[in-house]
Write a protein that holds these residues in place. Structure first.
Motif, PDB file in Angstrom:
ATOM      1  N   HIS A   1      16.357   0.697  12.409  1.00 40.44           N
ATOM      2  CA  HIS A   1      15.077   0.008  12.547  1.00 40.44           C
ATOM      3  C   HIS A   1      15.131  -1.435  12.068  1.00 40.44           C
ATOM      4  N   ALA A   2      14.190  -2.221  12.589  1.00 40.75           N
ATOM      5  CA  ALA A   2      14.050  -3.620  12.191  1.00 40.75           C
ATOM      6  C   ALA A   2      13.511  -3.677  10.768  1.00 40.75           C
ATOM      7  N   THR A   3      13.964  -4.673  10.003  1.00 48.54           N
ATOM      8  CA  THR A   3      13.515  -4.824   8.626  1.00 48.54           C
ATOM      9  C   THR A   3      13.130  -6.275   8.341  1.00 48.54           C
ATOM     10  N   ASP A   4      12.457  -6.445   7.222  1.00 46.85           N
ATOM     11  CA  ASP A   4      12.035  -7.756   6.753  1.00 46.85           C
ATOM     12  C   ASP A   4      12.472  -7.869   5.295  1.00 46.85           C
ATOM     13  N   PRO A   5      13.781  -8.122   5.062  1.00 45.06           N
ATOM     14  CA  PRO A   5      14.307  -8.159   3.697  1.00 45.06           C
ATOM     15  C   PRO A   5      13.521  -9.130   2.813  1.00 45.06           C
ATOM     16  N   GLY A   6      13.205  -8.674   1.631  1.00 41.71           N
ATOM     17  CA  GLY A   6      12.482  -9.509   0.684  1.00 41.71           C
ATOM     18  C   GLY A   6      10.977  -9.425   0.802  1.00 41.71           C
ATOM     19  N   ALA A   7      10.463  -8.806   1.869  1.00 44.64           N
ATOM     20  CA  ALA A   7       9.011  -8.655   1.992  1.00 44.64           C
ATOM     21  C   ALA A   7       8.541  -7.715   0.885  1.00 44.64           C
ATOM     22  N   GLU A   8       7.411  -8.028   0.314  1.00 45.26           N
ATOM     23  CA  GLU A   8       6.877  -7.207  -0.770  1.00 45.26           C
ATOM     24  C   GLU A   8       5.568  -6.572  -0.347  1.00 45.26           C
ATOM     25  N   GLY A   9       5.282  -5.421  -0.936  1.00 45.22           N
ATOM     26  CA  GLY A   9       4.022  -4.747  -0.672  1.00 45.22           C
ATOM     27  C   GLY A   9       4.142  -3.694   0.406  1.00 45.22           C
ATOM     28  N   TRP A  10       2.992  -3.137   0.723  1.00 46.15           N
ATOM     29  CA  TRP A  10       2.881  -2.084   1.727  1.00 46.15           C
ATOM     30  C   TRP A  10       1.757  -2.456   2.682  1.00 46.15           C
ATOM     31  N   SER A  11       1.859  -1.984   3.912  1.00 48.44           N
ATOM     32  CA  SER A  11       0.779  -2.155   4.889  1.00 48.44           C
ATOM     33  C   SER A  11       0.401  -0.787   5.427  1.00 48.44           C
ATOM     34  N   ASP A  12      -0.889  -0.612   5.689  1.00 53.29           N
ATOM     35  CA  ASP A  12      -1.359   0.661   6.239  1.00 53.29           C
ATOM     36  C   ASP A  12      -1.965   0.418   7.615  1.00 53.29           C
ATOM     37  N   GLY A  13      -2.542   1.466   8.196  1.00 53.90           N
ATOM     38  CA  GLY A  13      -3.180   1.354   9.498  1.00 53.90           C
ATOM     39  C   GLY A  13      -2.252   1.535  10.680  1.00 53.90           C
ATOM     40  N   PHE A  14      -1.068   2.105  10.442  1.00 52.56           N
ATOM     41  CA  PHE A  14      -0.151   2.404  11.535  1.00 52.56           C
ATOM     42  C   PHE A  14      -0.573   3.758  12.100  1.00 52.56           C
ATOM     43  N   VAL A  15      -1.406   3.737  13.137  1.00 51.89           N
ATOM     44  CA  VAL A  15      -2.008   4.962  13.660  1.00 51.89           C
ATOM     45  C   VAL A  15      -1.137   5.541  14.770  1.00 51.89           C
ATOM     46  N   LEU A  16      -0.709   6.786  14.552  1.00 44.62           N
ATOM     47  CA  LEU A  16       0.113   7.485  15.530  1.00 44.62           C
ATOM     48  C   LEU A  16      -0.759   8.102  16.616  1.00 44.62           C
ATOM     49  N   ALA A  17      -0.130   8.505  17.709  1.00 43.36           N
ATOM     50  CA  ALA A  17      -0.849   9.086  18.841  1.00 43.36           C
ATOM     51  C   ALA A  17      -1.616  10.345  18.447  1.00 43.36           C
ATOM     52  N   ASN A  18      -1.130  11.073  17.430  1.00 46.52           N
ATOM     53  CA  ASN A  18      -1.810  12.299  17.007  1.00 46.52           C
ATOM     54  C   ASN A  18      -2.955  12.032  16.032  1.00 46.52           C
ATOM     55  N   GLY A  19      -3.250  10.752  15.767  1.00 51.23           N
ATOM     56  CA  GLY A  19      -4.346  10.373  14.881  1.00 51.23           C
ATOM     57  C   GLY A  19      -3.936  10.123  13.440  1.00 51.23           C
ATOM     58  N   GLN A  20      -2.723  10.507  13.087  1.00 52.52           N
ATOM     59  CA  GLN A  20      -2.236  10.287  11.721  1.00 52.52           C
ATOM     60  C   GLN A  20      -2.122   8.787  11.460  1.00 52.52           C
ATOM     61  N   SER A  21      -2.591   8.361  10.283  1.00 54.20           N
ATOM     62  CA  SER A  21      -2.497   6.958   9.897  1.00 54.20           C
ATOM     63  C   SER A  21      -1.467   6.838   8.789  1.00 54.20           C
ATOM     64  N   ASP A  22      -0.405   6.066   9.045  1.00 55.03           N
ATOM     65  CA  ASP A  22       0.690   5.916   8.094  1.00 55.03           C
ATOM     66  C   ASP A  22       0.643   4.560   7.418  1.00 55.03           C
ATOM     67  N   GLU A  23       1.366   4.461   6.305  1.00 55.69           N
ATOM     68  CA  GLU A  23       1.610   3.178   5.671  1.00 55.69           C
ATOM     69  C   GLU A  23       3.103   3.075   5.419  1.00 55.69           C
ATOM     70  N   TYR A  24       3.600   1.839   5.463  1.00 55.86           N
ATOM     71  CA  TYR A  24       5.027   1.598   5.294  1.00 55.86           C
ATOM     72  C   TYR A  24       5.245   0.414   4.361  1.00 55.86           C
ATOM     73  N   PRO A  25       6.381   0.407   3.666  1.00 54.15           N
ATOM     74  CA  PRO A  25       6.732  -0.792   2.903  1.00 54.15           C
ATOM     75  C   PRO A  25       6.917  -1.958   3.883  1.00 54.15           C
ATOM     76  N   ASP A  26       6.429  -3.132   3.517  1.00 53.91           N
ATOM     77  CA  ASP A  26       6.567  -4.287   4.408  1.00 53.91           C
ATOM     78  C   ASP A  26       8.021  -4.610   4.715  1.00 53.91           C
ATOM     79  N   GLU A  27       8.951  -4.260   3.822  1.00 52.43           N
ATOM     80  CA  GLU A  27      10.361  -4.523   4.093  1.00 52.43           C
ATOM     81  C   GLU A  27      10.903  -3.647   5.229  1.00 52.43           C
TER      82      GLU A  27
END
Length: 136
Positions: free
Chosen positions: A79-105
């Motif tokens: 997967h693509a990454t963003d080395p050095g990015a800090e924090g987490w982002s949410d609102g990654f909504v999957l087709a099944n309705g699940q909402s995920d969050e991922y580290p910004d990196e």
């Protein structure tokens, strides 16, 4: 002559996605237009299948995106990454309705994600200057 893999929009299981975008091969620039349209209409998870059996996933919150390239179903992929990015982002909504969050990196800004996707579709791999992690 090098034959580049063809790609088509599919559901997360590798089948035509049923939204009118699936099953037919799509050119890289057209795929980016479709992704932009899907995001604008609230579809934040998109999958493309390559003619070689590879899968390309884009999951976004409309600001950042997780871009994953898999050798097939069940592959941990890369997967693509963003080395050095800090924090987490949410609102990654999957087709099944699940909402995920991922580290910004582990995600990249949306425009970078679209640049990477276009390059993968055009050449078979990410751009040389894109940060990339193999998860296998």
């Amino acid at each position: 002559m090098t034959v580049v893999e063809s790609w088509a929009f599919v559901d997360g299981h590798g089948h035509g996605d049923g939204c009118g975008d699936g099953a037919l091969p799509v050119a890289p620039d057209d795929a980016i237009a479709v992704l932009r349209r899907r995001i604008a209409h609230g579809t934040f998870e998109s999958w493309l299948a390559g003619s070689s059996g590879r899968l390309l996933a884009v999951v976004t919150n409309a600001e950042r995106a997780m871009v994953m390239l898999l050798n097939g179903a069940g592959d941990p992929g890369e997967h693509a990454t963003d080395p050095g990015a800090e924090g987490w982002s949410d609102g990654f909504v999957l087709a099944n309705g699940q909402s995920d969050e991922y580290p910004d990196e582990d995600t990249v800004p949306l425009e970078e994600a679209l640049r990477i996707v276009r390059h993968v579709l055009a050449t078979g791999g990410p751009p040389a200057d894109a940060a990339w992690t193999v998860d296998r």
